[in-house]
Design a protein around this motif. Structure first.
Motif, PDB file in Angstrom:
ATOM      1  N   TYR A 131       6.949   0.415  -8.717  1.00  0.00           N
ATOM      2  CA  TYR A 131       6.207  -0.306  -7.488  1.00  0.00           C
ATOM      3  C   TYR A 131       5.042  -1.301  -7.869  1.00  0.00           C
ATOM      4  O   TYR A 131       4.994  -2.307  -7.174  1.00  0.00           O
ATOM      5  N   ALA A 132       4.393  -1.256  -8.961  1.00  0.00           N
ATOM      6  CA  ALA A 132       3.453  -1.835  -9.568  1.00  0.00           C
ATOM      7  C   ALA A 132       4.246  -3.165 -10.109  1.00  0.00           C
ATOM      8  O   ALA A 132       3.652  -4.311 -10.033  1.00  0.00           O
ATOM      9  N   LEU A 133       5.381  -3.079 -10.978  1.00  0.00           N
ATOM     10  CA  LEU A 133       5.906  -4.099 -11.453  1.00  0.00           C
ATOM     11  C   LEU A 133       6.759  -4.915 -10.567  1.00  0.00           C
ATOM     12  O   LEU A 133       6.740  -6.142 -10.727  1.00  0.00           O
ATOM     13  N   GLY A 134       7.619  -4.390  -9.605  1.00  0.00           N
ATOM     14  CA  GLY A 134       8.358  -4.797  -8.868  1.00  0.00           C
ATOM     15  C   GLY A 134       8.073  -5.665  -7.681  1.00  0.00           C
ATOM     16  O   GLY A 134       8.194  -6.756  -7.213  1.00  0.00           O
ATOM     17  N   ILE A 135       7.320  -4.766  -7.007  1.00  0.00           N
ATOM     18  CA  ILE A 135       6.518  -5.129  -5.816  1.00  0.00           C
ATOM     19  C   ILE A 135       4.934  -5.821  -5.917  1.00  0.00           C
ATOM     20  O   ILE A 135       4.597  -6.826  -5.393  1.00  0.00           O
ATOM     21  N   GLY A 136       4.260  -5.174  -6.848  1.00  0.00           N
ATOM     22  CA  GLY A 136       2.809  -5.378  -7.156  1.00  0.00           C
ATOM     23  C   GLY A 136       2.754  -6.762  -7.755  1.00  0.00           C
ATOM     24  O   GLY A 136       1.725  -7.514  -7.757  1.00  0.00           O
ATOM     25  N   ARG A 137       3.876  -6.946  -8.673  1.00  0.00           N
ATOM     26  CA  ARG A 137       3.703  -8.110  -9.593  1.00  0.00           C
ATOM     27  C   ARG A 137       2.730  -8.366 -10.233  1.00  0.00           C
ATOM     28  O   ARG A 137       1.676  -9.255 -10.386  1.00  0.00           O
ATOM     29  N   VAL A 138       2.237  -7.301 -11.209  1.00  0.00           N
ATOM     30  CA  VAL A 138       1.257  -7.382 -12.051  1.00  0.00           C
ATOM     31  C   VAL A 138       1.256  -8.478 -13.000  1.00  0.00           C
ATOM     32  O   VAL A 138       2.343  -8.801 -13.327  1.00  0.00           O
ATOM     33  N   GLY A 200      12.167  -5.294  -7.092  1.00  0.00           N
ATOM     34  CA  GLY A 200      11.953  -6.797  -7.093  1.00  0.00           C
ATOM     35  C   GLY A 200      12.625  -7.486  -5.922  1.00  0.00           C
ATOM     36  O   GLY A 200      12.124  -8.530  -5.640  1.00  0.00           O
ATOM     37  N   ASP A 201      13.760  -6.954  -5.581  1.00  0.00           N
ATOM     38  CA  ASP A 201      14.301  -7.654  -4.354  1.00  0.00           C
ATOM     39  C   ASP A 201      14.075  -7.031  -2.966  1.00  0.00           C
ATOM     40  O   ASP A 201      14.661  -7.357  -2.179  1.00  0.00           O
ATOM     41  N   PHE A 202      13.000  -6.133  -2.966  1.00  0.00           N
ATOM     42  CA  PHE A 202      12.955  -5.523  -1.739  1.00  0.00           C
ATOM     43  C   PHE A 202      12.311  -6.413  -0.835  1.00  0.00           C
ATOM     44  O   PHE A 202      11.589  -7.531  -1.164  1.00  0.00           O
ATOM     45  N   PRO A 203      12.626  -6.245   0.555  1.00  0.00           N
ATOM     46  CA  PRO A 203      12.381  -7.445   1.371  1.00  0.00           C
ATOM     47  C   PRO A 203      10.661  -7.575   1.677  1.00  0.00           C
ATOM     48  O   PRO A 203      10.123  -6.468   1.900  1.00  0.00           O
ATOM     49  N   GLU A 205       9.130  -9.159   3.823  1.00  0.00           N
ATOM     50  CA  GLU A 205       8.654  -9.166   5.187  1.00  0.00           C
ATOM     51  C   GLU A 205       8.373  -7.525   5.712  1.00  0.00           C
ATOM     52  O   GLU A 205       7.376  -7.749   6.417  1.00  0.00           O
ATOM     53  N   ILE A 206       8.915  -6.772   5.304  1.00  0.00           N
ATOM     54  CA  ILE A 206       8.513  -5.234   5.557  1.00  0.00           C
ATOM     55  C   ILE A 206       7.263  -4.775   5.310  1.00  0.00           C
ATOM     56  O   ILE A 206       6.422  -4.352   5.950  1.00  0.00           O
ATOM     57  N   ILE A 207       6.957  -5.079   3.951  1.00  0.00           N
ATOM     58  CA  ILE A 207       5.639  -4.908   3.401  1.00  0.00           C
ATOM     59  C   ILE A 207       4.691  -5.540   3.787  1.00  0.00           C
ATOM     60  O   ILE A 207       3.303  -5.019   4.337  1.00  0.00           O
ATOM     61  N   GLU A 208       4.810  -6.772   4.263  1.00  0.00           N
ATOM     62  CA  GLU A 208       3.730  -7.741   4.810  1.00  0.00           C
ATOM     63  C   GLU A 208       3.588  -7.341   6.363  1.00  0.00           C
ATOM     64  O   GLU A 208       2.242  -7.193   7.006  1.00  0.00           O
ATOM     65  N   ALA A 209       4.676  -6.653   7.176  1.00  0.00           N
ATOM     66  CA  ALA A 209       4.260  -6.099   8.326  1.00  0.00           C
ATOM     67  C   ALA A 209       3.702  -4.849   8.491  1.00  0.00           C
ATOM     68  O   ALA A 209       2.579  -4.631   9.152  1.00  0.00           O
ATOM     69  N   ALA A 210       3.951  -4.130   7.406  1.00  0.00           N
ATOM     70  CA  ALA A 210       3.076  -2.782   7.152  1.00  0.00           C
ATOM     71  C   ALA A 210       1.590  -3.187   6.894  1.00  0.00           C
ATOM     72  O   ALA A 210       0.751  -2.482   7.465  1.00  0.00           O
ATOM     73  N   VAL A 226       9.715   4.477  -0.552  1.00  0.00           N
ATOM     74  CA  VAL A 226      10.640   5.790  -0.994  1.00  0.00           C
ATOM     75  C   VAL A 226      11.817   6.080  -0.319  1.00  0.00           C
ATOM     76  O   VAL A 226      12.952   6.433  -0.563  1.00  0.00           O
ATOM     77  N   PRO A 227      11.545   6.147   0.991  1.00  0.00           N
ATOM     78  CA  PRO A 227      12.682   6.376   1.974  1.00  0.00           C
ATOM     79  C   PRO A 227      13.662   5.321   2.027  1.00  0.00           C
ATOM     80  O   PRO A 227      14.948   5.729   2.031  1.00  0.00           O
ATOM     81  N   ILE A 228      13.398   4.075   2.024  1.00  0.00           N
ATOM     82  CA  ILE A 228      14.426   3.119   1.925  1.00  0.00           C
ATOM     83  C   ILE A 228      15.394   3.127   0.585  1.00  0.00           C
ATOM     84  O   ILE A 228      16.367   2.924   0.373  1.00  0.00           O
ATOM     85  N   SER A 229      14.714   3.410  -0.680  1.00  0.00           N
ATOM     86  CA  SER A 229      14.957   3.645  -2.022  1.00  0.00           C
ATOM     87  C   SER A 229      15.837   5.084  -2.144  1.00  0.00           C
ATOM     88  O   SER A 229      16.030   5.274  -3.468  1.00  0.00           O
ATOM     89  N   ARG A 230      15.743   5.975  -1.211  1.00  0.00           N
ATOM     90  CA  ARG A 230      16.101   7.341  -1.516  1.00  0.00           C
ATOM     91  C   ARG A 230      17.462   7.402  -2.176  1.00  0.00           C
ATOM     92  O   ARG A 230      17.671   8.182  -3.077  1.00  0.00           O
ATOM     93  N   PRO A 231      18.651   6.732  -1.716  1.00  0.00           N
ATOM     94  CA  PRO A 231      19.959   6.884  -2.620  1.00  0.00           C
ATOM     95  C   PRO A 231      19.717   6.499  -3.983  1.00  0.00           C
ATOM     96  O   PRO A 231      20.414   7.174  -4.923  1.00  0.00           O
ATOM     97  N   THR A 232      18.871   5.281  -4.117  1.00  0.00           N
ATOM     98  CA  THR A 232      18.984   5.184  -5.750  1.00  0.00           C
ATOM     99  C   THR A 232      17.923   5.948  -6.296  1.00  0.00           C
ATOM    100  O   THR A 232      18.573   6.543  -7.628  1.00  0.00           O
ATOM    101  N   LEU A 233      17.046   6.730  -5.996  1.00  0.00           N
ATOM    102  CA  LEU A 233      16.282   7.788  -6.443  1.00  0.00           C
ATOM    103  C   LEU A 233      16.853   8.863  -6.740  1.00  0.00           C
ATOM    104  O   LEU A 233      16.981   9.487  -7.656  1.00  0.00           O
TER     105      LEU A 233
END
Length: 313
Positions: A131-138, A200-203, A205-210, A226-233
């Motif tokens: 989450y920090a590396l893929g979405i947070g873009r540290v 890294g390919d997570f939409p 728009e969803i994060i910005e709307a939240a 986490v709910p959207i990525s549940r199958p992968t997890l």
């Protein structure tokens, strides 16, 4: 002058009705051919693929079948008829003797506890890192991912020496907690590398709307990502469990007490015992395989659904 007979009214209607009927029949035939799914025929290629899959399944199941047959034989039947013969009856003496001799129930509980704890903790650690590396873009994200990739390529033999002395210094040697911590970090490195590419390919728009609705980063993670990525997890948790269950080298070094040993370690230690005959060895192999196979069959639907969802995305 003779007048020509006038055409009857019904003839024209009948002729006109005949052509549309033929056209309708042709159109129905065409539609039937068009709606036939491609590849649903019984060509030689499909039969060849089916035959190859059947042969592959037989080759994979044959060792398991041989082990099962030898596990229910008596030592006399094995020595007189060989390993490929059918047993005259079901004899569970080898399985019962091995279970009682190595205290297999405790070994099974240790493996279940360690594998389940590593699967859960490694998934949580992977999610937080990704989450920090893929979405947070540290900053330095690329170099951090390279570091995790290098950690995945290190052999366990290179980690045994420093981990041994480190566990001695902190007082965790010969404890299940040490193995759980080690494999959580090892499996978490692979999970972080994999989930970072996925998130890294997570939409965005969803994060910005939240975020516009006032959701914090922690809430975005646990309520949206986490709910959207549940199958992968779920797929990661299953793989982490099976990989940890089959580990032998590091548990052999860190779990020297009989009460802390896992199933693979117990099987490996007793293979060279002079009191182990062929039927008892087969019984030990069967008891070591059954829990992993049962776990896979229970979570097969979850694994298939997770892989399918990932392929569709």
């Amino acid at each position: 002058m003779t007048s020509l007979p006038a055409p009857q009214a019904g003839t024209g209607r009948q002729a006109g009705q005949g052509r549309p009927a033929a056209s309708a029949g042709s159109a129905g035939h065409v539609r039937g051919r068009a709606h036939r799914a491609p590849g649903t025929g019984t060509g030689p290629g499909r039969w060849a693929i089916l035959a190859a899959l059947v042969v592959l399944a037989v080759v994979m199941l044959l060792p398991f079948l041989i082990v099962t047959l030898n596990a229910v034989k008596t030592p006399a039947e094995y020595s007189s008829n060989g390993p490929l013969s059918l047993p005259h009856g079901i004899h569970l003496d080898g399985i019962i003797d091995f279970w009682n001799r190595v205290d297999f129930g405790r070994k099974l509980l240790n493996s279940l506890l360690i594998s389940a704890a590593v699967a859960v903790l490694a998934v949580v650690l992977s999610v937080l890192n990704a989450y920090a590396l893929g979405i947070g873009r540290v900053r330095g994200r690329l170099w951090i991912l390279v570091l995790f990739l290098v950690a995945n390529t290190l052999p366990q033999e290179a980690l045994a020496y420093p981990l041994y002395y480190l566990s001695k210094e902190v007082g965790l040697y010969d404890s299940r907690l040490a193995v759980i911590i080690i494999f959580t970090v090892v499996q978490g490195a692979f999970g972080t590398y994999l989930l970072s590419a996925v998130l890294g390919d997570f939409p965005r728009e969803i994060i910005e709307a939240a975020a516009m609705d006032g959701a914090s980063r922690w809430r975005v993670l646990w309520r949206i990502v986490v709910p959207i990525s549940r199958p992968t997890l779920s797929v990661l948790a299953i793989f982490f469990f099976i990989w940890t269950w089959n580990e032998f080298f590091l548990p052999l070094i860190f779990l020297i007490s009989n009460d802390n040993q896992t199933v693979p370690v117990a099987l490996g230690v007793l293979q060279g015992d002079k009191m182990m005959d062929a039927t008892m060895s087969s019984a030990s192999a069967l008891l070591g395989i059954i829990p992993a196979v049962a776990f896979f069959l229970i979570f097969q639907r979850t694994l298939t659904r997770g892989v399918t969802v990932g392929a569709i995305k």
